[in-house]
Enzyme design. Structure first.
Site, mmCIF file in Angstrom:
data_model
loop_
_atom_site.group_PDB
_atom_site.id
_atom_site.type_symbol
_atom_site.label_atom_id
_atom_site.label_comp_id
_atom_site.label_asym_id
_atom_site.label_seq_id
_atom_site.Cartn_x
_atom_site.Cartn_y
_atom_site.Cartn_z
ATOM 1 N N ASP A 59 10.732 8.109 9.251
ATOM 2 C CA ASP A 59 9.674 8.639 10.106
ATOM 3 C C ASP A 59 8.791 9.658 9.403
ATOM 4 O OD1 ASP A 59 10.422 11.664 11.598
ATOM 5 O OD2 ASP A 59 11.814 10.750 10.177
ATOM 6 N N ASP B 22 16.840 10.375 -1.900
ATOM 7 C CA ASP B 22 15.682 11.092 -2.420
ATOM 8 C C ASP B 22 16.175 12.099 -3.455
ATOM 9 O OD1 ASP B 22 13.309 12.533 -2.765
ATOM 10 O OD2 ASP B 22 12.797 12.516 -0.656
#
Length: 194
Positions: free
Chosen positions: A175, A119
């Protein structure tokens, strides 16, 4: 630009899974299976005859780690690192914490650091620095997903399976509030559901 994920061309979530929020599948189970097998072949070729240790980053990489090590056709050891910068329902990174309690001795070995998603790159940069302190012969990185347009460090993973847009994703180990890891595909959550 103002288009929501619901208006985009994605596969809708199979009804076999009961979920807290609707999701839209970005990468199917079959696509993941094919790319992980391909990654396993590449790693096998690149590490043939070398003392390989695969270090998985908990918790997000655990599904990828499980599938990938069965695709790597050369002898290898396994270790785990813990890294966390997201807590609860937050979708932006906070303070990064690292844990080394499950790390094997990697001195003089070739290390492949395996994470779920690239990311901002801050987590991978910190993990690479931590692993370098352990004096491996070499260190490379692999990720399932490379989220485009979010990098804040001058670093790229050595291997990746998929590039994705800047959306919040779950499934295949990733998640939201410690849920959705069990999904066999990668899916996006709508921003209003976060």
């Amino acid at each position: 630009m103002g288009q929501s994920l619901r208006d985009s061309v994605f596969i809708l979530c199979p009804s076999a899974f009961i979920l807290s929020f609707p999701v839209q599948v970005l990468i199917t189970e079959q696509q993941i299976h094919e790319r992980v097998a391909e990654l396993g072949r590449r790693i096998s070729e690149n590490y043939r005859g070398k003392p390989l240790t695969v270090l998985g980053v908990l918790k997000g990489s655990i599904v990828l780690l499980s599938d990938l090590i069965r695709q790597i056709a050369v002898p290898h050891r396994l270790g785990l690192l813990q890294a966390s910068s997201y807590r609860g329902e937050t979708t932006t990174a906070g303070l990064l914490t690292l844990g080394r309690e499950f790390l094997p001795d990697v001195e003089g070995r070739d290390v492949l650091l395996l994470d779920d998603i690239f990311d901002t790159g801050k987590t991978l940069a910190a993990l690479l620095e931590l692993t370098r302190e352990l004096k491996p012969a070499s260190i490379k990185s692999a990720v399932l997903l490379w989220k485009e347009g979010r990098q804040t460090v001058d670093l790229e993973p050595d291997y990746h399976c998929f590039r994705i847009p800047d959306v919040f994703v779950v499934g295949y180990g990733l998640d939201y509030n410690d849920d959705y890891r069990h999904l066999p595909y990668v899916a996006a959550l709508e921003p209003e559901d976060l």
